[in-house]
Scaffold this active site. Structure first.
Site, mmCIF file in Angstrom:
data_model
loop_
_atom_site.group_PDB
_atom_site.id
_atom_site.type_symbol
_atom_site.label_atom_id
_atom_site.label_comp_id
_atom_site.label_asym_id
_atom_site.label_seq_id
_atom_site.Cartn_x
_atom_site.Cartn_y
_atom_site.Cartn_z
ATOM 1 N N LYS A 179 0.896 -1.149 0.000
ATOM 2 C CA LYS A 179 0.000 0.000 0.000
ATOM 3 C C LYS A 179 0.938 1.203 0.000
ATOM 4 O O LYS A 179 1.562 1.536 1.012
ATOM 5 C CB LYS A 179 -0.898 -0.049 1.240
ATOM 6 N N ARG A 238 2.268 6.431 15.341
ATOM 7 C CA ARG A 238 1.748 5.572 16.407
ATOM 8 C C ARG A 238 0.267 5.291 16.207
ATOM 9 O O ARG A 238 -0.175 4.145 16.348
ATOM 10 C CB ARG A 238 1.982 6.294 17.734
ATOM 11 N N GLY A 241 -0.097 2.773 13.362
ATOM 12 C CA GLY A 241 0.343 1.434 13.755
ATOM 13 C C GLY A 241 -0.632 0.767 14.705
ATOM 14 O O GLY A 241 -0.967 -0.419 14.556
ATOM 15 N N GLU A 260 6.582 -0.109 13.024
ATOM 16 C CA GLU A 260 7.624 0.726 13.631
ATOM 17 C C GLU A 260 6.999 2.098 13.742
ATOM 18 O O GLU A 260 6.591 2.684 12.747
ATOM 19 C CB GLU A 260 8.861 0.674 12.722
ATOM 20 N N CYS A 297 12.970 8.348 12.080
ATOM 21 C CA CYS A 297 12.466 7.627 13.260
ATOM 22 C C CYS A 297 13.489 7.664 14.387
ATOM 23 O O CYS A 297 13.152 7.495 15.545
ATOM 24 C CB CYS A 297 12.181 6.173 12.912
ATOM 25 N N GLU A 388 6.587 12.052 20.994
ATOM 26 C CA GLU A 388 7.356 12.365 19.809
ATOM 27 C C GLU A 388 6.751 13.555 19.059
ATOM 28 O O GLU A 388 5.542 13.620 18.859
ATOM 29 C CB GLU A 388 7.382 11.139 18.870
#
Lengths: 522, 522
Positions: A179, A238, A241, A260, A297, A388
């Site tokens: 994707k 986040r 995920g 990740e 990251c 983050e």
């Protein structure tokens, strides 16, 4: 427009345009928006290709991976130009990223050839054992099945269409349905076409690789929910995920998700190093923080140090460096907006001092670097300070002493990396901190910066939740192949029926085997 | 009553009694019911012990595992007598199971010594590499943290307090908190005390092992939800495993669950073998079906064959054998009730023929073996016919031809095992079926029976969902240690700070290392 089963006439009407990162405006060509029917077609093709693809020999599969690398190089400069326009990243960075992308395909080709990933184990029969004989039992790893890979926004090549997840899944013998990230549809299409050429040139079924694109989240959700998908690779936010993890767990047959997600990558400035070279560290830190507009990251988003003169020198140099940093084009307007929001929240937090902002830039997607400072007690009191902020933003947390530094570390969530800046005289404190760091992160580094992830055998780009969804793995480096394998054992099967690499005739082929518990290297 | 942190005065009032399997009556002593405070104490002790325990050297940890085995043998016959009373299993079986339990502890001791589980990888620095130097990067596996282990009802020794999950987690360096199965509290207490003695004799912190007991589900739920628990090992029902998976995923920090749950273990009688020895196969099948009252995860609950004379001979012999089988005491009244309910549902299903029931027995917990028969089309039409009935119950599915056999196989859920009974002349059909079988199961065996799981290096006792929650692993055999490990990499760390096994001085110690991609065996 894509590798295998998807033809644009099956795509939903409308389409979406490629957006130039610098202007935030649709400037490139229009791409079809793939929908549920395309997902189903890609997954059916992947399923149909699976048994054929997983039966390829090691040399054949390795040559296929190398052919993909060749085909990507064969696109020529058009790939770099498209990626520059869509990502806003500079030429040198993207040329380097292309080298990394083809390099990791070639690395996995050699991993496939070496065969250690097969995990061969042979326990020969013991017909005379008392009280019961032991049968002949042999084990190998087999691929899980078709894998869904989500392209990442921040590495349009190395973590996208032909990135590390795709390379490791193909190496394992899994067909891949990508994707693509909607921020770089043209880059993705060029790479997908290169992979499709490699598939055809290698005489493999088209379903070994498919590429789906679209601007929304529905496409990815449908892909993860398709019963033919056996695992998911993802690099991104986040929220994204966590959503994929939830979907994968709620399936009638749950599947592994390798996401990740989120990391602020603490950098610890140990006392002696800080005393010896606080200013130099501050300058070097700014280089790592602002590289690629901070969109890594592994960006150093958290600096931990104990109060003292050295820390003051570090802060002064870092403040000056960030203050002089040019604004940089960020990947998308959405990422830029989130960066602005995140830095604004820190700036308006009463416990946080804004040390510096970088220079202002022209245009709607240029991010100004940001450096903040707070105390350990304030950091401990407000979880939000540890979230983050994706981009060139970092916060220095001043600790009174080692105990407070330790408390801050212990309170951190899981991270991809932790960095120690240290001199020989810091070894005692470092060795006291290491057991704690090991429990928090996937990679510990000394006297360097976490950005710049080496693609090699010993790399771990992973870490405890929420750095990733699964700390047992890495998404960079050759160990990443293990994510897409599972063991099967064969008991008393006739030689003619055993997989070739487990048969007696294969002994001595150079592939490692554990024979009755003893490792042989061929 | 338990290993480490739990004293019975902290346990909730009331207590519960050990029940004799044969009578279903509480005959043994009373045991405290552990509650939330005990869970918290055990997990705190495990967390406190973790860094000390994981720092043990390989020899020290191996000797500890062997000491546990010695202490279990040191309990003497009282352990067998208690397990007989609580489980209803016969002496010979339990003596064998004790041997398996101590054997796998000793196997893991040798695995720990050999050190391959450390997964060592070293990519030396390349200071002159262009365009950028490569740092020194080294990788090892570290233990996940404290592990919760759920004792299984059907193996009071080998899958319980000191069973395979406990042995592999301890081998990996993880403290263990066992939730003992309430069907054998006395057996569990004896083994827990033996482990506690081994902990003390080895000079390890008490928290390396704790044992909690109680009759309800709350205790296990609290354990899985405790933030200090890093992974879960479970062998039991599908409902139980799914509940633990859900709890583990819903935690603020999700953790891996290794649940071994549900399998009907298809046995394929291939045409030539069936023609040559249908009757003998039928007789042998009954032995595997009824062993241990059929209470094995690998019990052959599904027979698949193509119509023909051989199948008739098999059915006749199996019918006769099951009809003559003595009723056997089952593990608990609950398990017996579920067996009765499951066999009654099959017997009353209009598409199912009851071929035989075993002899009636005295007492409330004796299970009568059951053999059913149906057609492939009926089996395909009714999912319920493929559900596991835990105990000595099996269903023969008659297929018209290979295509129908294949359709039945393709429709099956994930399984622990698949068995082929075959002659050389069946190799062609077997090789056509193998790719499909590989995708369905964790172990494929020929001309044997799935019961009797060898504890060795090449064993896979696992398989696709719902056989287990995680097909990437095994719960039996030395590979099981990998479940409790994760990789960490160390970049440019000084020799003094590196884990000993990754330092230059450790080269040549016999532990395998991948150095710059090349496997060395020390």
């Amino acid at each position: 427009m894509t590798g295998a089963a998807i033809s644009s006439d099956r795509a939903e009407s409308g389409g979406f345009r490629s957006v130039a990162a610098e202007t935030g405006q649709p400037e490139g060509e229009a791409f079809p928006v793939h929908g549920p029917a395309d997902v189903a077609a890609a997954c059916a093709a992947a399923e149909a290709a699976f048994d054929i693809y997983r039966a390829t020999g090691r040399e054949e599969r390795a040559a296929f991976l190398e052919r993909i690398a060749d085909e990507i190089m064969g696109i020529g400069d058009g790939l770099i130009v498209a990626a520059m326009r869509e990502s806003g990243l500079p030429r040198a960075r993207l040329e380097g990223e292309r080298g990394r992308t083809t390099g990791q395909l070639r690395l996995f080709a050699n991993v496939v050839r070496a065969g250690a990933w097969l995990g061969l184990r042979i326990d020969p029969a013991l017909p005379d054992r008392q009280p019961l004989p032991r049968p002949d039992i042999r084990l190998r790893m087999i691929p899980l099945g078709p894998v869904a890979v989500f392209g990442a926004s921040n590495f349009p090549l190395a973590f996208s269409t032909a990135g590390g997840d795709t390379a490791s899944a193909l190496a394992a013998g899994c067909p891949v349905v990508v994707k693509g990230h909607p921020a770089h549809p043209e880059t993705g299409a060029l790479v997908a076409a290169a992979i499709a050429r490699a598939v055809a040139a290698s005489g493999l079924p088209e379903g070994v690789f498919s590429h789906l694109v679209g601007p929304g989240n529905d496409l990815g959700a449908a892909l993860v929910q398709d019963p033919r998908i056996a695992a998911v690779g993802f690099t991104g936010s986040r929220g994204g995920g966590l959503a994929l993890m939830k979907l994968a767990q709620a399936r009638p047959v749950p599947i592994p998700v390798y996401a990740e997600m989120s990391s602020i990558n603490p950098v610890l400035l140990l006392p002696e190093a800080l005393k010896a070279r606080g200013q130099a560290l501050g300058q070097a830190f700014v280089g790592s923080l602002t590289m690629g507009a901070g969109q890594f990251c592994t960006n150093p988003g958290l600096i931990l140090a104990i109060e003292g003169e050295g820390l003051d020198a570090f802060v002064a140099a870092a403040t000056e460096g960030v203050g002089g940093a040019d604004a940089q084009v960020m990947l998308t307007t959405g990422i830029h907006d989130a960066f602005e929001k995140g830095t604004a929240a820190l700036a308006s937090n009463g416990s946080v001092e804004t040390l510096a902002r970088g220079r202002e830039g022209n245009g709607c997607t240029r991010g100004q670097a940001a450096l903040f400072q707070t105390t350990a007690s304030a950091f401990l009191a407000d979880k939000a300070l540890g979230h983050e902020v994706f981009g060139a933003s970092s916060i220095i947390v001043r600790c009174r002493d080692e105990a407070e530094l330790r408390t801050v570390l212990a309170g951190l969530e899981g991270q991809l990396t932790a960095t120690l800046h240290m001199d020989a005289a810091d070894e005692a404190i470092a060795s006291r901190l290491l057991p704690l760091l090991e429990r928090k992160v996937g990679r510990i580094l000394a006297n360097g910066w976490p950005t710049g992830v080496e693609v090699c055998h010993a790399m771990v780009h992973g870490g405890p939740f929420p750095a990733t969804s699964d700390a047992r793995t890495t998404s960079v480096g050759s160990l990443a192949i293990d994510r897409f394998l599972r063991p099967v054992s064969y008991q008393n099967l006739a030689q003619a029926l055993l997989p070739a690499e487990l048969g007696d005739a294969a002994a001595g082929d150079g592939v490692p085997r554990l024979v009755d518990g003893v490792l042989t290297t061929g």
